[in-house]
Motif scaffolding. Structure first.
Motif, PDB file in Angstrom:
ATOM      1  N   ASP A  15       0.836  -1.197   0.000  1.00 29.92           N
ATOM      2  CA  ASP A  15       0.000   0.000   0.000  1.00 29.92           C
ATOM      3  C   ASP A  15       0.880   1.260   0.000  1.00 29.92           C
ATOM      4  O   ASP A  15       1.468   1.609   1.022  1.00 29.92           O
ATOM      5  CB  ASP A  15      -0.899  -0.032   1.255  1.00 29.92           C
ATOM      6  N   PRO A  16       0.992   1.924  -1.153  1.00 32.40           N
ATOM      7  CA  PRO A  16       1.899   3.074  -1.215  1.00 32.40           C
ATOM      8  C   PRO A  16       1.497   4.180  -0.252  1.00 32.40           C
ATOM      9  O   PRO A  16       2.350   4.857   0.324  1.00 32.40           O
ATOM     10  CB  PRO A  16       1.792   3.556  -2.669  1.00 32.40           C
ATOM     11  N   GLU A  17       0.236   4.332  -0.026  1.00 31.78           N
ATOM     12  CA  GLU A  17      -0.246   5.357   0.902  1.00 31.78           C
ATOM     13  C   GLU A  17       0.312   5.117   2.312  1.00 31.78           C
ATOM     14  O   GLU A  17       0.807   6.010   2.978  1.00 31.78           O
ATOM     15  CB  GLU A  17      -1.781   5.275   0.938  1.00 31.78           C
ATOM     16  N   TYR A  18       0.275   3.837   2.693  1.00 34.20           N
ATOM     17  CA  TYR A  18       0.760   3.459   4.026  1.00 34.20           C
ATOM     18  C   TYR A  18       2.252   3.772   4.147  1.00 34.20           C
ATOM     19  O   TYR A  18       2.712   4.389   5.103  1.00 34.20           O
ATOM     20  CB  TYR A  18       0.489   1.967   4.225  1.00 34.20           C
ATOM     21  N   VAL A  19       2.991   3.374   3.144  1.00 29.91           N
ATOM     22  CA  VAL A  19       4.448   3.578   3.175  1.00 29.91           C
ATOM     23  C   VAL A  19       4.762   5.063   3.191  1.00 29.91           C
ATOM     24  O   VAL A  19       5.589   5.543   3.976  1.00 29.91           O
ATOM     25  CB  VAL A  19       5.098   2.908   1.935  1.00 29.91           C
ATOM     26  N   HIS A  20       4.062   5.797   2.352  1.00 28.90           N
ATOM     27  CA  HIS A  20       4.291   7.247   2.289  1.00 28.90           C
ATOM     28  C   HIS A  20       4.072   7.900   3.636  1.00 28.90           C
ATOM     29  O   HIS A  20       4.890   8.666   4.127  1.00 28.90           O
ATOM     30  CB  HIS A  20       3.322   7.890   1.299  1.00 28.90           C
ATOM     31  N   ASN A  21       2.949   7.540   4.229  1.00 31.90           N
ATOM     32  CA  ASN A  21       2.596   8.208   5.474  1.00 31.90           C
ATOM     33  C   ASN A  21       3.591   7.882   6.577  1.00 31.90           C
ATOM     34  O   ASN A  21       3.984   8.742   7.352  1.00 31.90           O
ATOM     35  CB  ASN A  21       1.186   7.826   5.912  1.00 31.90           C
ATOM     36  N   LEU A  22       4.016   6.606   6.597  1.00 29.77           N
ATOM     37  CA  LEU A  22       4.978   6.191   7.608  1.00 29.77           C
ATOM     38  C   LEU A  22       6.287   6.971   7.452  1.00 29.77           C
ATOM     39  O   LEU A  22       6.826   7.527   8.405  1.00 29.77           O
ATOM     40  CB  LEU A  22       5.243   4.696   7.426  1.00 29.77           C
ATOM     41  N   GLU A  23       6.785   7.011   6.239  1.00 26.29           N
ATOM     42  CA  GLU A  23       8.054   7.710   5.976  1.00 26.29           C
ATOM     43  C   GLU A  23       7.906   9.188   6.319  1.00 26.29           C
ATOM     44  O   GLU A  23       8.768   9.797   6.917  1.00 26.29           O
ATOM     45  CB  GLU A  23       8.446   7.570   4.501  1.00 26.29           C
ATOM     46  N   HIS A  24       6.804   9.738   5.893  1.00 29.05           N
ATOM     47  CA  HIS A  24       6.493  11.136   6.138  1.00 29.05           C
ATOM     48  C   HIS A  24       6.598  11.440   7.630  1.00 29.05           C
ATOM     49  O   HIS A  24       7.274  12.356   8.067  1.00 29.05           O
ATOM     50  CB  HIS A  24       5.088  11.345   5.572  1.00 29.05           C
ATOM     51  N   LEU A  25       5.959  10.578   8.453  1.00 29.68           N
ATOM     52  CA  LEU A  25       5.954  10.838   9.888  1.00 29.68           C
ATOM     53  C   LEU A  25       7.358  10.687  10.472  1.00 29.68           C
ATOM     54  O   LEU A  25       7.779  11.471  11.312  1.00 29.68           O
ATOM     55  CB  LEU A  25       4.969   9.890  10.580  1.00 29.68           C
ATOM     56  N   ARG A  26       8.105   9.699   9.984  1.00 28.48           N
ATOM     57  CA  ARG A  26       9.464   9.514  10.505  1.00 28.48           C
ATOM     58  C   ARG A  26      10.327  10.733  10.187  1.00 28.48           C
ATOM     59  O   ARG A  26      11.066  11.227  11.036  1.00 28.48           O
ATOM     60  CB  ARG A  26      10.103   8.283   9.866  1.00 28.48           C
ATOM     61  N   HIS A  27      10.207  11.220   8.972  1.00 30.80           N
ATOM     62  CA  HIS A  27      11.040  12.373   8.591  1.00 30.80           C
ATOM     63  C   HIS A  27      10.617  13.617   9.373  1.00 30.80           C
ATOM     64  O   HIS A  27      11.451  14.424   9.762  1.00 30.80           O
ATOM     65  CB  HIS A  27      10.940  12.639   7.097  1.00 30.80           C
ATOM     66  N   GLU A  28       9.323  13.717   9.593  1.00 33.15           N
ATOM     67  CA  GLU A  28       8.859  14.881  10.351  1.00 33.15           C
ATOM     68  C   GLU A  28       9.434  14.839  11.767  1.00 33.15           C
ATOM     69  O   GLU A  28       9.881  15.848  12.308  1.00 33.15           O
ATOM     70  CB  GLU A  28       7.335  14.897  10.403  1.00 33.15           C
ATOM     71  N   ILE A  29       9.472  13.633  12.357  1.00 36.40           N
ATOM     72  CA  ILE A  29      10.047  13.500  13.708  1.00 36.40           C
ATOM     73  C   ILE A  29      11.527  13.893  13.679  1.00 36.40           C
ATOM     74  O   ILE A  29      12.004  14.630  14.535  1.00 36.40           O
ATOM     75  CB  ILE A  29       9.861  12.055  14.231  1.00 36.40           C
TER      76      ILE A  29
END
Ligand code: PEP
Ligand code: MN
Length: 329
Positions: A262-276
């Protein structure tokens, strides 16, 4: 919007755009191009002809003569070329010299008047255009520039993420704020996104890390500044690398197998990690500044309460009867 991709990506291969920050001399442009062409995988050769410098007195670009050098690059190496345009004259000159792809720089995207001028100059022309993010973290301004170019009839449009200006200490030249391009992609899944790791990093040692992050976030490619003698570059010396170092960087890139379908899932996860990661860095910087200020307060109190240096400054209040400001003759 019915945006078309600019680049073919067989087997999901990243698009690789490379070349010097600025075209300086014919020899420098051709040497860079020859060495990059030998690598065999560079899709587009970049070089700035007109350079929007933050402060006057810096190298502002070689101008039209450099377009002739880019034409030679194409004739000799077969690599397609791209340069930055910021006004009507730039567009006309670049088209005259057969530049294949145009890009809008961060200091142009930020100004709707300039973007509209370029868009008007492009009416009736079929050429791919890449829009860099504006210097400030404003998704609407970025989108607005894409829309202006689109409304001029251009259909092959992509974007470049080059990071955003930031006040205060940071290890980036321009902080990435990955959530902004990720949001752009969510809104316009057809828009190809290129990461300009050079202008995000502003230095050589972090270029690979940022390039890899971009690929992990499913970016479509990279734009990287390459110069035969980086330390002698007339602009952005600290972030440029040699063609050999560029080859090394590309050889270390990994096209990861994503762990979820699920690309949406992967995107969101990466997004949150980078934001942290970004917030952690900002917190450290803020704590450092807070400590400095606290020390400053202590020093100031000591100085002003000593008998020899009593504060004397007072405030005068403003009244409507105060004299008016006048424009000097
Ligand atoms: C550049 O690509 O050299 C440049 C001037 O970039 P930006 O518009 O991202 O500052
Ligand atoms: Mn540059």
């Amino acid at each position: 919007m019915n945006i078309q991709p600019i680049f073919d990506r067989p087997n999901n291969r990243p698009v690789l755009i490379a070349g010097p920050c600025s075209a300086e001399t014919e020899e420098q442009v051709l040497q860079t191009a020859r060495e990059l062409a030998q690598l065999g995988y560079v899709d587009l050769f970049r070089a700035g002809i007109w350079k929007p410098r933050t402060r006057p007195g810096e190298f502002e670009g070689i101008g039209t003569v450099g377009l002739g050098w880019l034409r030679k690059v194409k004739e000799e190496t077969g690599m397609k070329t791209t340069t930055e345009v910021a006004n009507t004259q730039h567009v006309f000159e670049a088209l005259k010299y057969g530049i294949d792809v145009l890009w809008l720089g961060a200091r142009t995207t930020v100004n709707p008047f300039s973007v509209q001028e370029v868009a008007d100059a492009l009416k009736g022309v079929d050429i791919p255009v890449i829009v860099k993010n504006p210097v400030n973290p404003d998704l609407k301004l970025w989108l607005g520039a894409v829309e202006r170019i689109y409304n001029a009839g251009i259909r092959r449009i992509a974007v470049i993420h080059r990071g955003f200006s930031h006040h205060g200490e940071t290890s980036y030249r321009n902080v990435p704020r990955w959530q902004i391009p990720i949001e752009l992609r969510r809104l316009f899944p057809d828009l190809q996104i290129i990461c300009d790791n050079s202008h995000i990093c502003g230095r050589r040692d972090t270029l690979l890390d940022i390039a890899q992050r971009a690929l992990d976030l499913n970016y479509d490619g990279l734009m990287t500044e390459v110069h035969p003698r980086p330390d002698e570059a007339w602009s952005d010396a600290a972030q440029q690398i040699t063609p050999a170092q560029y080859g090394d960087l590309v050889s270390h890139l990994k096209l990861r197998q994503l762990s979820s379908d699920d690309p949406e899932y992967v995107h969101n996860l990466e997004h949150l990690r980078h934001e942290i990661d970004e917030i952690d860095e900002e917190l450290l910087n803020l704590l450092g500044r807070r400590m400095q200020l606290a020390e400053g307060i202590g020093r100031y109190k000591n100085a002003t309460t000593s008998p020899s240096s009593k504060p004397t400054a007072g405030r005068r209040s403003w009244t409507a009867a105060s004299p008016k400001a006048r424009i000097k003759a």
